[in-house]
Scaffold this active site. Structure first.
Site, PDB file in Angstrom:
ATOM      1  N   HIS A 123       0.845  -1.192   0.000  1.00 43.48           N
ATOM      2  CA  HIS A 123       0.000   0.000   0.000  1.00 43.48           C
ATOM      3  C   HIS A 123       0.884   1.248   0.000  1.00 43.48           C
ATOM      4  CE1 HIS A 123       0.509  -0.664   4.460  1.00 43.48           C
ATOM      5  NE2 HIS A 123       0.866   0.603   4.348  1.00 43.48           N
TER       6      HIS A 123
HETATM    7  P1  TYD Z   1      -2.036  -2.882   7.458  1.00 45.41           P
HETATM    8  O1  TYD Z   1      -1.476  -1.521   7.613  1.00 45.41           O
HETATM    9  O2  TYD Z   1      -2.850  -3.173   6.230  1.00 45.41           O
HETATM   10  O3  TYD Z   1      -0.855  -3.953   7.543  1.00 45.41           O
HETATM   11  P2  TYD Z   1       0.240  -4.363   6.462  1.00 45.41           P
HETATM   12  O4  TYD Z   1       0.147  -3.378   5.337  1.00 45.41           O
HETATM   13  O5  TYD Z   1       1.509  -4.287   7.217  1.00 45.41           O
HETATM   14  O6  TYD Z   1      -0.049  -5.740   6.015  1.00 45.41           O
HETATM   15  O7  TYD Z   1      -2.884  -3.224   8.740  1.00 45.41           O
HETATM   16  C1  TYD Z   1      -3.440  -4.508   8.929  1.00 45.41           C
HETATM   17  C2  TYD Z   1      -4.693  -4.362   9.780  1.00 45.41           C
HETATM   18  O8  TYD Z   1      -4.379  -3.782  11.040  1.00 45.41           O
HETATM   19  C3  TYD Z   1      -5.754  -3.500   9.122  1.00 45.41           C
HETATM   20  O9  TYD Z   1      -7.013  -4.115   9.327  1.00 45.41           O
HETATM   21  C4  TYD Z   1      -5.711  -2.212   9.906  1.00 45.41           C
HETATM   22  C5  TYD Z   1      -5.164  -2.614  11.248  1.00 45.41           C
HETATM   23  N1  TYD Z   1      -4.327  -1.556  11.841  1.00 45.41           N
HETATM   24  C6  TYD Z   1      -4.834  -0.761  12.846  1.00 45.41           C
HETATM   25  O10 TYD Z   1      -6.004  -0.913  13.264  1.00 45.41           O
HETATM   26  N2  TYD Z   1      -4.052   0.215  13.386  1.00 45.41           N
HETATM   27  C7  TYD Z   1      -2.777   0.417  12.962  1.00 45.41           C
HETATM   28  O11 TYD Z   1      -2.074   1.332  13.488  1.00 45.41           O
HETATM   29  C8  TYD Z   1      -2.256  -0.406  11.903  1.00 45.41           C
HETATM   30  C9  TYD Z   1      -0.866  -0.213  11.373  1.00 45.41           C
HETATM   31  C10 TYD Z   1      -3.053  -1.384  11.378  1.00 45.41           C
END
Ligand code: TYD
Length: 144
Positions: free
Chosen positions: A57
């Protein structure tokens, strides 16, 4: 008028303060020293199964400083025009990721901890999760 267009050359590895001690080292990160933003959130990825990829992302406004607090992983940075891969494998190096950069985190070693210091609280609206949307976003921002 052209808006600020971020590119991967603005994403650099910084060496963090390290206090050597035979009984165990200390690395310090504090506001005003190592990153061009105020830290408002810290989160960390751990228990990542081997072979998993994270990230995938971009953020519109968020700045991040990413540290391999334990183990290692590779961060792939993409500004739509160019890509680079940064391997993080020491707890005293931090990778600054500016807004508007597509990132993926791959090749997690066993037991790796990916520590992230971020410039703002979690905001799902700040995410661009689709690569085609990211390409369009970059084209739109660079043409304004
Ligand atoms: P995401 O940022 O998509 O993780 P990655 O890109 O590292 O795979 O986050 C995964 C899940 O965690 C998503 O449902 C959102 C949640 N999340 C939070 O609720 N708070 C946060 O600070 C972060 C980073 C993620």
């Amino acid at each position: 008028m052209k808006r600020f267009v971020s590119d991967i050359h603005s994403c650099n590895v910084v060496e963090l303060t390290k206090i050597h001690n035979p009984a165990g080292n200390i690395t310090i990160i504090q506001n005003g020293n190592d990153q061009p933003f105020k830290i408002r959130r810290i989160y960390y990825l751990y228990d990542v199964p081997g072979g998993s990829d994270r990230g995938g992302h971009a953020h519109k406004k968020l700045y991040q400083l990413i540290v391999a607090a334990s183990g290692s992983f590779d961060v792939i940075l993409d500004d739509r025009r160019n890509k680079k891969i940064i391997q993080l494998n020491r707890p005293y190096f931090g990778l600054l990721v500016v807004p508007g950069i597509w990132r993926e985190i791959v090749n997690f070693s066993s037991g790796a901890i990916c520590l992230v210091m971020a410039s703002d609280k979690y905001d799902p609206e700040d995410y661009i999760r689709d690569y085609a949307d990211f390409q369009k976003y970059k084209d739109d921002t660079s043409n304004r």
